[in-house]
Design a protein around this motif. Structure first.
Motif, PDB file in Angstrom:
ATOM      1  N   GLN A 246       2.391  -5.467   5.013  1.00 34.77           N
ATOM      2  CA  GLN A 246       1.985  -6.717   4.373  1.00 34.77           C
ATOM      3  C   GLN A 246       2.862  -7.865   4.862  1.00 34.77           C
ATOM      4  N   CYS A 256      -4.281 -15.001  -0.713  1.00 37.55           N
ATOM      5  CA  CYS A 256      -4.958 -13.745  -0.397  1.00 37.55           C
ATOM      6  C   CYS A 256      -6.318 -14.051   0.214  1.00 37.55           C
ATOM      7  N   LYS A 258      -8.477 -11.611   1.420  1.00 37.07           N
ATOM      8  CA  LYS A 258      -9.437 -10.533   1.166  1.00 37.07           C
ATOM      9  C   LYS A 258      -8.753  -9.444   0.349  1.00 37.07           C
ATOM     10  N   ASP A 259      -9.510  -8.855  -0.583  1.00 35.47           N
ATOM     11  CA  ASP A 259      -9.026  -7.671  -1.276  1.00 35.47           C
ATOM     12  C   ASP A 259     -10.162  -6.654  -1.364  1.00 35.47           C
ATOM     13  N   SER A 260     -10.081  -5.720  -2.294  1.00 33.99           N
ATOM     14  CA  SER A 260     -11.087  -4.660  -2.362  1.00 33.99           C
ATOM     15  C   SER A 260     -12.479  -5.182  -2.698  1.00 33.99           C
ATOM     16  N   ILE A 287      -3.754  -9.582   2.949  1.00 31.11           N
ATOM     17  CA  ILE A 287      -4.954  -8.825   2.566  1.00 31.11           C
ATOM     18  C   ILE A 287      -4.489  -7.625   1.755  1.00 31.11           C
ATOM     19  N   TYR A 288      -5.224  -7.315   0.668  1.00 33.23           N
ATOM     20  CA  TYR A 288      -4.850  -6.198  -0.206  1.00 33.23           C
ATOM     21  C   TYR A 288      -6.034  -5.240  -0.384  1.00 33.23           C
ATOM     22  N   TYR A 290      -6.263  -2.413  -1.944  1.00 36.87           N
ATOM     23  CA  TYR A 290      -6.343  -1.676  -3.217  1.00 36.87           C
ATOM     24  C   TYR A 290      -6.163  -2.610  -4.405  1.00 36.87           C
ATOM     25  N   TYR A 291      -6.726  -3.779  -4.332  1.00 39.54           N
ATOM     26  CA  TYR A 291      -6.419  -4.860  -5.263  1.00 39.54           C
ATOM     27  C   TYR A 291      -7.716  -5.512  -5.707  1.00 39.54           C
ATOM     28  N   SER A 293      -8.978  -8.832  -8.724  1.00 40.29           N
ATOM     29  CA  SER A 293      -8.453  -9.918  -9.539  1.00 40.29           C
ATOM     30  C   SER A 293      -9.501 -10.376 -10.548  1.00 40.29           C
ATOM     31  N   SER A 296     -12.371 -11.538  -8.667  1.00 39.09           N
ATOM     32  CA  SER A 296     -13.298 -10.455  -8.316  1.00 39.09           C
ATOM     33  C   SER A 296     -14.249 -10.187  -9.474  1.00 39.09           C
TER      34      SER A 296
END
Length: 340
Positions: A246, A256, A258-260, A287-288, A290-291, A293, A296
């Motif tokens: 990271q 951020c 992009k995330d899951s 970018i995460y 396994y995350y 928010s 999301s």
């Protein structure tokens, strides 16, 4: 920063696992109301406070969540220990040895410690290290003279009672804040500071701004409902996660990308980057995988809003966490710059 950190410490020491957040929501509500913001509660118990903008034809919503990880009593064993059911997604290994308080339905608290059922190496030898840490092997040792299930029941402890993890909050002379539940109380404190900036400087953000303090984020549906209808853009403020692979760190605000749940809004990302560079705000892009928010949750629920995600770097997320006041400061400054 001193009073902001003091606000944060007070909030960190206020118990608020998902599903039992009334005390923390009330604390946050008073803080916003003291600044003169009008606020209301949603049916789910979230808090929405509003700061009038120069233009009220549309609004920006900023979100942060006050709910935290925790547990409830799943089972009372025959020899007087408690088995747990998790609230939120954390590794069982991260709570071994942690001090807890068990809250009964009538408001009585009992202290205890999370241990494995083979905790003593002098008794169990190699089995102590070899045993997997999970819901079957971890249990709470209650700090009371209990030897049977009936002894525990006589205390008033029942299945479903909340088990609060001790935050163990420490602020160091070097500017670090070490504590459980920095996710996401660091960002709630940042939102206090953002609102305070506009009130104290007697200025208004460009657009009317809603502060959405959600209370079910850790279980995935915090901002799935009740986003104010005039919202066109939403910025979720939540912790960034430094680690191997990271770019985030404990001193910067992370944008951020992009995330899951997928990529966040490209135009908002670009503006945030431009503002950070123009205002010399230390930032990272990350970018995460396994995350997720509150942003999301809002998008998955079908809200027609553009969404971005920013937040301070918080090391060892969902464990015993740490951040630095610089990361909170940079998060506050980027948020203010965006609203201006």
């Amino acid at each position: 920063m001193e009073h902001i950190i003091n606000d944060l410490v007070t909030l960190l020491q206020t118990k608020s696992p998902t599903g039992h957040t009334e005390e923390a929501i009330t604390l946050v509500e008073k803080r916003f109301n003291d600044l003169g913001l009008l606020s209301y509660r949603t049916n789910k118990g979230a808090l929405i406070a509003t700061l009038e903008g120069q233009d009220s034809s549309q609004a920006i919503t900023l979100s942060a969540h006050v709910d935290t990880l925790g547990a409830v009593v799943k089972e009372i064993t025959g020899d007087g220990y408690l088995k747990l059911s998790q609230i939120g997604g954390y590794a069982w290994t991260t709570i071994e040895g942690e001090h807890v308080s068990i809250e009964t339905i009538n408001g009585t608290y009992y202290t205890g410690t999370v241990l494995t059922n083979v905790a003593s190496s002098h008794v169990h030898g190699a089995k102590t290290n070899a045993t997997e840490r999970n819901e079957h092997t971890l249990q709470v040792r209650i700090d009371e003279k209990v030897f049977t299930k009936d002894d525990v029941l006589k205390l008033g402890i029942q299945v479903g009672d909340f088990v609060h993890l001790d935050p163990r909050t420490t602020v160091t002379d070097t500017g670090f804040i070490k504590s459980r539940h920095l996710d996401d109380k660091a960002c709630v404190a940042a939102l206090y500071a953002v609102a305070e900036h506009f009130v104290n400087t007697k200025t208004k953000p460009r657009y009317t701004t809603h502060f959405f303090i959600s209370n079910y984020e850790e279980v995935g549906h915090g901002a799935a409902s009740s986003i104010p209808s005039d919202t066109v853009e939403m910025i979720a403020l939540d912790m960034a996660a430094p680690g191997t692979g990271q770019t985030s760190d404990e001193y910067s605000v992370t944008i951020c990308t992009k995330d899951s749940s997928g990529p966040y809004d490209y135009g908002m990302k670009k503006r945030l980057i431009e503002l950070a560079e123009a205002n010399k705000i230390n930032y990272k892009l990350d970018i995460y995988p396994y995350y997720g928010s509150d942003g999301s949750a809002a998008l998955r629920a079908g809200h027609d809003v553009r969404v971005a995600l920013i937040g301070p770097g918080v090391d060892s997320s969902h464990s015993y966490e740490r951040t630095h006041k610089e990361a909170i400061f940079n998060t506050i400054n980027l948020t203010i710059a965006y609203l201006q």
